[in-house]
Design a protein around this motif. Structure first.
Motif, mmCIF file in Angstrom:
data_model
loop_
_atom_site.group_PDB
_atom_site.id
_atom_site.type_symbol
_atom_site.label_atom_id
_atom_site.label_comp_id
_atom_site.label_asym_id
_atom_site.label_seq_id
_atom_site.Cartn_x
_atom_site.Cartn_y
_atom_site.Cartn_z
ATOM 1 N N ARG A 1 -19.076 62.823 -24.378
ATOM 2 C CA ARG A 1 -18.388 61.524 -24.445
ATOM 3 C C ARG A 1 -19.122 60.464 -23.624
ATOM 4 N NH1 ARG A 1 -13.036 61.521 -26.642
ATOM 5 N NH2 ARG A 1 -12.280 63.641 -26.851
ATOM 6 N N ALA A 2 -19.636 60.858 -22.464
ATOM 7 C CA ALA A 2 -20.355 59.902 -21.616
ATOM 8 C C ALA A 2 -21.607 59.373 -22.313
ATOM 9 C CB ALA A 2 -20.732 60.556 -20.286
ATOM 10 N N LEU A 3 -22.144 60.156 -23.229
ATOM 11 C CA LEU A 3 -23.326 59.729 -23.981
ATOM 12 C C LEU A 3 -22.959 58.885 -25.201
ATOM 13 C CD1 LEU A 3 -25.371 63.027 -23.793
ATOM 14 C CD2 LEU A 3 -25.766 60.922 -22.510
ATOM 15 N N GLY A 4 -21.669 58.737 -25.458
ATOM 16 C CA GLY A 4 -21.218 57.906 -26.569
ATOM 17 C C GLY A 4 -20.817 58.665 -27.815
ATOM 18 N N VAL A 5 -20.747 59.989 -27.747
ATOM 19 C CA VAL A 5 -20.352 60.787 -28.904
ATOM 20 C C VAL A 5 -18.845 60.682 -29.089
ATOM 21 C CG1 VAL A 5 -20.264 63.101 -29.903
ATOM 22 C CG2 VAL A 5 -22.278 62.375 -28.614
#
Length: 172
Positions: free
Chosen positions: A74-78
């Motif tokens: 999630r932190a990577l934008g997934v």
């Protein structure tokens, strides 16, 4: 010819043979998408996990202590609601990364439900360690909130399309 000259010749031939074998192996494996064993890479801890299979390489240990988690992806934008995410790890001066960017962006532009995210590996070292990234470019295919395939190097466009087709069929 003395014994030291023969020894030098044998060493040179051995080094050339080893380098050739390594080069052939690297050329055959570079950019190839490989399935990822279903370990702790899922974004949903309640998601069912298939039994391990000998034909699926175990790239990560399946234990609860592994740092690759929902938060990392999630932190990577997934977004787990996106059917397929092509997550690319790149670095600033990486020429193959630019080629990979074009291939993955083309696939994302051609196929509905596919998103391409590019991540600077140097700026996200914790994620690089958590996701076991060893080189750039590395592409992770994320579907249903879990990493299902990965490739080190430049994947071929037809190979990416073939890898995501069954994932999109399941999502439909």
């Amino acid at each position: 010819m003395g014994s030291s000259a023969v020894t030098g010749l044998v060493v040179a031939v051995a080094v050339l043979a080893v380098a050739t074998v390594f080069g052939v192996w690297r050329n055959r494996s570079d950019g190839r998408l490989r399935p990822v064993a279903d370990g702790p890479m899922t974004m949903d801890p309640a998601a069912p996990r298939p039994l391990p299979s000998d034909d699926r390489p175990a790239t990560l240990a399946a234990d609860e202590a592994h740092p690759a988690s929902e938060g990392t992806l999630r932190a990577l934008g997934v977004d787990p609601a996106t059917p397929v995410t092509l997550l690319q790890f790149s670095s600033a001066f990486c020429a193959p990364c630019r080629v990979t960017r074009r291939v993955l962006a083309d696939v994302a532009g051609l196929v509905d439900g596919v998103t391409h995210l590019e991540v600077d590996a140097e700026s996200h070292l914790d994620a690089v360690r958590a996701l076991d990234i060893w080189r750039t470019p590395t592409t992770l295919i994320v579907a249903g909130g879990r990493i299902v395939s990965r490739a080190g190097g430049v994947p071929a466009k037809p190979q990416v399309l073939a890898a995501i087709a069954p994932l999109l069929d399941r999502a439909a």
